[in-house]
Design a protein around this motif. Structure first.
Motif, mmCIF file in Angstrom:
data_model
loop_
_atom_site.group_PDB
_atom_site.id
_atom_site.type_symbol
_atom_site.label_atom_id
_atom_site.label_comp_id
_atom_site.label_asym_id
_atom_site.label_seq_id
_atom_site.Cartn_x
_atom_site.Cartn_y
_atom_site.Cartn_z
ATOM 1 N N THR A 317 -5.440 5.148 8.004
ATOM 2 C CA THR A 317 -4.803 6.472 7.992
ATOM 3 C C THR A 317 -5.025 7.174 6.662
ATOM 4 O OG1 THR A 317 -2.661 5.596 7.235
ATOM 5 C CG2 THR A 317 -3.025 5.720 9.621
ATOM 6 N N GLY A 318 -5.475 6.436 5.655
ATOM 7 C CA GLY A 318 -5.860 7.074 4.407
ATOM 8 C C GLY A 318 -5.375 6.392 3.161
ATOM 9 N N GLU A 319 -6.271 5.660 2.476
ATOM 10 C CA GLU A 319 -5.967 5.071 1.173
ATOM 11 C C GLU A 319 -6.597 5.934 0.082
ATOM 12 O OE1 GLU A 319 -5.333 0.360 1.214
ATOM 13 O OE2 GLU A 319 -7.388 0.935 1.659
ATOM 14 N N ASN A 320 -5.815 6.215 -0.970
ATOM 15 C CA ASN A 320 -6.307 7.031 -2.072
ATOM 16 C C ASN A 320 -5.934 6.391 -3.400
ATOM 17 O OD1 ASN A 320 -7.273 9.529 -0.586
ATOM 18 N ND2 ASN A 320 -5.153 9.425 0.124
ATOM 19 N N SER A 321 -6.854 6.416 -4.347
ATOM 20 C CA SER A 321 -6.572 5.899 -5.678
ATOM 21 C C SER A 321 -5.882 6.972 -6.509
ATOM 22 C CB SER A 321 -7.868 5.463 -6.367
ATOM 23 O OG SER A 321 -8.440 4.362 -5.688
ATOM 24 N N ILE A 322 -4.731 6.627 -7.055
ATOM 25 C CA ILE A 322 -3.970 7.539 -7.917
ATOM 26 C C ILE A 322 -3.595 6.761 -9.175
ATOM 27 C CG2 ILE A 322 -1.912 8.974 -8.142
ATOM 28 C CD1 ILE A 322 -1.848 9.238 -5.116
ATOM 29 N N GLY A 323 -4.249 7.077 -10.288
ATOM 30 C CA GLY A 323 -3.998 6.340 -11.518
ATOM 31 C C GLY A 323 -4.342 4.876 -11.341
ATOM 32 N N ASN A 324 -3.361 4.013 -11.595
ATOM 33 C CA ASN A 324 -3.580 2.569 -11.446
ATOM 34 C C ASN A 324 -3.349 2.089 -10.018
ATOM 35 O OD1 ASN A 324 -1.877 2.826 -14.358
ATOM 36 N ND2 ASN A 324 -3.846 1.797 -14.453
ATOM 37 N N LEU A 325 -2.892 2.980 -9.135
ATOM 38 C CA LEU A 325 -2.464 2.560 -7.805
ATOM 39 C C LEU A 325 -3.473 2.894 -6.726
ATOM 40 C CD1 LEU A 325 1.294 3.665 -7.801
ATOM 41 C CD2 LEU A 325 0.306 1.491 -8.526
ATOM 42 N N VAL A 326 -3.368 2.149 -5.623
ATOM 43 C CA VAL A 326 -4.026 2.508 -4.367
ATOM 44 C C VAL A 326 -2.893 2.835 -3.398
ATOM 45 C CG1 VAL A 326 -5.483 1.745 -2.465
ATOM 46 C CG2 VAL A 326 -6.001 1.026 -4.818
ATOM 47 N N CYS A 327 -2.854 4.075 -2.942
ATOM 48 C CA CYS A 327 -1.728 4.564 -2.141
ATOM 49 C C CYS A 327 -2.149 4.824 -0.702
ATOM 50 C CB CYS A 327 -1.185 5.864 -2.720
ATOM 51 S SG CYS A 327 -0.630 5.747 -4.441
ATOM 52 N N THR A 328 -1.265 4.493 0.221
ATOM 53 C CA THR A 328 -1.377 4.961 1.598
ATOM 54 C C THR A 328 -0.215 5.923 1.801
ATOM 55 O OG1 THR A 328 -2.385 2.896 2.343
ATOM 56 C CG2 THR A 328 -1.410 4.304 4.037
ATOM 57 N N LYS A 329 -0.518 7.197 1.706
ATOM 58 C CA LYS A 329 0.470 8.272 1.733
ATOM 59 C C LYS A 329 1.466 8.106 0.587
ATOM 60 C CE LYS A 329 -1.467 10.057 5.405
ATOM 61 N NZ LYS A 329 -2.678 9.224 5.446
ATOM 62 N N LYS A 330 2.760 7.981 0.854
ATOM 63 C CA LYS A 330 3.774 8.010 -0.204
ATOM 64 C C LYS A 330 4.144 6.631 -0.753
ATOM 65 C CE LYS A 330 4.299 12.439 0.367
ATOM 66 N NZ LYS A 330 3.283 13.264 -0.275
ATOM 67 N N ARG A 331 3.432 5.596 -0.349
ATOM 68 C CA ARG A 331 3.745 4.241 -0.824
ATOM 69 C C ARG A 331 2.464 3.537 -1.246
ATOM 70 N NH1 ARG A 331 8.166 1.146 -1.474
ATOM 71 N NH2 ARG A 331 7.834 -0.337 0.197
ATOM 72 N N PRO A 332 2.535 2.684 -2.254
ATOM 73 C CA PRO A 332 1.364 1.853 -2.564
ATOM 74 C C PRO A 332 0.997 0.993 -1.358
ATOM 75 C CG PRO A 332 2.962 1.768 -4.361
ATOM 76 C CD PRO A 332 3.639 2.465 -3.213
ATOM 77 N N SER A 333 -0.273 0.820 -1.129
ATOM 78 C CA SER A 333 -0.740 0.053 0.030
ATOM 79 C C SER A 333 -0.149 -1.350 0.052
ATOM 80 C CB SER A 333 -2.267 -0.025 0.017
ATOM 81 O OG SER A 333 -2.837 1.236 0.261
ATOM 82 N N ALA A 334 -0.074 -1.986 -1.110
ATOM 83 C CA ALA A 334 0.448 -3.354 -1.162
ATOM 84 C C ALA A 334 1.924 -3.416 -0.790
ATOM 85 C CB ALA A 334 0.233 -3.949 -2.551
ATOM 86 N N ASN A 335 2.692 -2.369 -1.102
ATOM 87 C CA ASN A 335 4.095 -2.347 -0.717
ATOM 88 C C ASN A 335 4.261 -2.222 0.793
ATOM 89 O OD1 ASN A 335 4.154 -1.221 -3.717
ATOM 90 N ND2 ASN A 335 6.154 -2.087 -3.256
ATOM 91 N N HIS A 336 3.396 -1.418 1.418
ATOM 92 C CA HIS A 336 3.370 -1.377 2.880
ATOM 93 C C HIS A 336 3.131 -2.775 3.439
ATOM 94 C CE1 HIS A 336 3.560 2.931 3.684
ATOM 95 N NE2 HIS A 336 2.592 3.168 2.814
ATOM 96 N N LEU A 337 2.175 -3.479 2.823
ATOM 97 C CA LEU A 337 1.818 -4.815 3.297
ATOM 98 C C LEU A 337 2.986 -5.793 3.150
ATOM 99 C CD1 LEU A 337 -1.586 -6.513 2.835
ATOM 100 C CD2 LEU A 337 0.445 -7.766 2.139
ATOM 101 N N LEU A 338 3.666 -5.745 2.014
ATOM 102 C CA LEU A 338 4.809 -6.635 1.790
ATOM 103 C C LEU A 338 5.936 -6.329 2.769
ATOM 104 C CD1 LEU A 338 5.025 -6.740 -2.126
ATOM 105 C CD2 LEU A 338 4.071 -8.472 -0.601
ATOM 106 N N ASP A 339 6.196 -5.042 3.006
ATOM 107 C CA ASP A 339 7.249 -4.664 3.957
ATOM 108 C C ASP A 339 6.926 -5.178 5.354
ATOM 109 O OD1 ASP A 339 8.562 -3.367 1.937
ATOM 110 O OD2 ASP A 339 7.886 -1.357 2.510
ATOM 111 N N TYR A 340 5.664 -5.080 5.740
ATOM 112 C CA TYR A 340 5.254 -5.519 7.073
ATOM 113 C C TYR A 340 5.341 -7.038 7.187
ATOM 114 C CZ TYR A 340 2.492 -5.619 11.389
ATOM 115 O OH TYR A 340 2.065 -5.811 12.684
ATOM 116 N N ALA A 341 4.950 -7.745 6.129
ATOM 117 C CA ALA A 341 5.032 -9.213 6.140
ATOM 118 C C ALA A 341 6.481 -9.659 6.301
ATOM 119 C CB ALA A 341 4.431 -9.781 4.857
ATOM 120 N N LEU A 342 7.389 -8.991 5.599
ATOM 121 C CA LEU A 342 8.811 -9.326 5.719
ATOM 122 C C LEU A 342 9.329 -8.999 7.114
ATOM 123 C CD1 LEU A 342 11.273 -10.375 4.171
ATOM 124 C CD2 LEU A 342 11.754 -8.008 3.497
#
Length: 621
Positions: A317-342
């Motif tokens: 749906t769209g990953e974008n690099s912003i500064g040190n982060l890789v974001c999928t919309k309003k959340r870092p991609s890795a945080n989406h991943l952690l939320d889904y794993a939980l």
């Protein structure tokens, strides 16, 4: 006041009593077995095995493998924090049951609409279907359904995109993913007394030493809660792909290429998650930062979902690099991943599950900063200590390798850093109580361990109680770490190529003639590689010459001396690390010399991207 004092004294006394009882119980169960280890290795005491605290001069110290504690002197320098903000979330979606979601619009939306009237709608996202065949590498969107604040909607699909727009333009967009529980009954062909769940969380380019240095909150949490710390977890290949595939298939790189050369779909049956799925487990997998070529994007990725739940379409749906982060919309991609794993573990905690989630975006590249996810990751693990899955779930927090390039590869300690990824293991409470084999896991923290061993271990978890032996094709004599590994185990025993072996101290090279011969052999090897590189029309690779020797160290094997060399070449100032074996007057490069410089942008003329590291392009016409 007196009651408070009495209560306090009672609590302290109870804690001391429990601690003494716990220690004596562990000692009574484990000490007889540990004493066998001590007899084989007089340098280690029972207390040292259980209380390794990181101040020692070694990571492990056995007859078969000695690894110095390089982290005591290696100083990590992470990137500066430029910008660590993906945006402010204004629309919140909460999973209120297995069937329904609740949407709340925050006042922050007014900052996006600048006070203008707006309307919001949501779309479900699904993999694309072409001629009746689903393709997980592409996505499609449903029609956008309008919603207001505090709206309850049905969870029809796992992925949702929300858009809010004024009359002039879209002012807000966000993406969400939730586990939609499968209703089908899973087939179970195993007669297990206790089915053990498995969760693997992988963090790319993360050595044990880097974790302790750059993610202190996570490292401290793991220590405080007594996760097992395998200090000699040894990689078996150069980059992510061979190490992750060794973990998932028990095969080496050539064996993987032979079975997966057409596509990853072709070899999904040999992946660990497929064995668990056949055994009646619900399975899930996910990886962020999709534009990296290292892991499952090889061979164009999975066209079919490899597991019951699969996250790749979400990141499309769209990953974008912003500064040190890789974001999928309003959340870092890795945080989406952690939320889904939980969410996945909570959804299936009363069933059987196997999940593997791999995140790259906070650690893979030199501009990524692990510190930025440290607090979130510590909270992620803390959730497991409150949601009840620790009774019957093995959790592996591991990596593929350490830092492979950049300024951090100049110090000699980086030789170990690059070769020793982290491996932390949570062993279920029920397993600890039920099986004396837990003591073997405690001992094996100070043994040489590889991804092949972990592959066998996870398969053996399926077979506990069935007395069925499992093995790795690449390492037939590798065994589950639920069994005690021999203190005499060497890299050769574990099928680790000498190029990657960490089981030795390095000493500065003092024989200048032999060192020069070793460097000449490494440069000659580079020349041979460069001569065979194919380039685009009117381009060729420049001949390289030695600019500077960065470091030279040696160690001895049974019949040879190994030189570990780091050197810079000109033109281009590209640095390399080589291992050169000396037998008598013969000098032979082990495996392939690898670059330790930041990604070489001057090699864009090569036809095969693998050769970019060895080529400085020169225009001919």
């Amino acid at each position: 006041m007196n009651v408070r004092r009495i209560s306090c004294v009672f609590v302290i006394a109870s804690w001391i009593t429990f601690s003494l009882y716990y220690y004596d119980t562990i000692c009574a169960v484990i000490k007889p077995r540990i004493e066998i280890v001590i007899s084989a290795n007089k340098d280690l005491s029972f207390e040292e095995i259980l209380t390794y605290n990181g101040t020692e001069d070694y990571l492990i110290k056995t007859p078969g493998c000695y690894i110095p504690n390089y982290g005591k002197t290696l100083k990590f320098r992470e990137a500066k924090i430029i910008k660590h903000f993906c945006g402010t979330r204004a629309v919140f979606i909460e999973k209120i049951s297995e069937e329904y979601l609740f949407i709340n619009i925050d006042e922050t939306i007014n900052e996006y609409s600048k006070g203008n009237d707006y309307n919001c709608c949501y779309q479900f996202v699904t993999p694309e279907v072409v001629e009746g065949i689903t393709d997980q590498r592409k996505i499609r969107y449903s029609s956008c359904v309008p919603f207001k604040n505090q709206t309850k909607i049905e969870l029809l699909e796992e992925m949702i995109v929300v858009k809010c727009a004024t009359k002039l333009k879209v002012v807000y967009e966000d993406a969400y993913i939730f586990v939609k529980k499968l209703k089908t009954k899973k087939y179970d062909d195993l007669n297990q007394e206790t089915p053990w769940n498995v969760l693997i969380l992988g963090m790319d380019t993360m050595s044990r030493a880097r974790l302790i240095s750059s993610m202190p909150k996570t490292a401290q949490f793991l220590r405080n809660h007594h996760w097992l710390d395998f200090r000699a977890y040894q990689k078996v290949g150069y980059n992510t792909f061979p190490n992750v595939m060794a973990l998932l298939t028990g095969r080496n790189l050539s064996q993987v290429h032979a079975e997966c050369h057409k596509s990853l779909d072709q070899c999904n049956d040999i992946m660990l998650w497929s064995y668990f799925k056949k055994a009646g487990y619900y399975t899930a997998s996910g990886e962020d930062f999709l534009r990296l070529p290292d892991t499952f994007t090889r061979y164009d990725g999975f066209k079919n979902a490899p597991t019951d739940h699969y996250m790749r379409p979400f990141f499309l749906t769209g990953e974008n690099s912003i500064g040190n982060l890789v974001c999928t919309k309003k959340r870092p991609s890795a945080n989406h991943l952690l939320d889904y794993a939980l969410d996945f573990t909570n959804t299936y905690k009363n069933d059987k599950f196997f999940g593997m989630f791999w995140f790259n975006s906070f650690s893979h590249n030199l501009n990524n900063v692990p510190e930025l996810i440290d607090s979130d990751l510590a909270k992620f693990f803390e959730n497991f200590h409150t949601n009840g899955i620790l009774n019957n779930t093995f959790i592996l927090f591991l990596s593929d390798h350490g830092l492979r390039y950049g300024e951090m590869r100049v110090p000699y300690e980086s030789y170990y850093e690059e070769r020793l990824p982290m491996l932390y293991l949570w062993v279920p409470y029920d397993f600890r109580r039920k099986y004396e084999m837990f003591k073997n896991l405690l001992v094996n923290q100070s043994r040489l361990v590889t991804p092949y061993d972990i592959y066998v271990t996870l398969l053996s978890i399926l077979e506990i109680g069935n007395n069925t032996e499992q093995n790795s094709i690449a390492c037939p004599n590798c065994i589950s770490i639920i069994n005690e590994l021999s203190p005499n185990r060497t890299c050769s025993d574990a099928h680790v190529h000498e190029k990657w072996c960490s089981c030795h101290p390095l000493t500065k090279a003092t024989n200048h003639v032999a060192t020069k011969n070793a460097i000449d052999a490494a440069i000659h090897d580079l020349d041979d590689i460069i001569k065979k590189i194919e380039t685009t029309k009117c381009m060729q690779c420049a001949n390289l010459e030695l600019n500077k020797l960065l470091r030279a160290h040696t160690y001895n094997t049974l019949n040879a001396t190994i030189f570990v060399l780091a050197f810079k070449m000109t033109p281009g100032d590209v640095s390399y690390e080589a291992s050169v074996e000396q037998r008598g007057d013969n000098f032979t490069v082990l495996d392939t010399t690898q670059t330790i410089s930041v990604y070489n942008t001057r090699g864009n003329c090569v036809l095969n991207p693998v050769h970019r590291a060895y080529c400085i392009c020169v225009k001919l016409c």
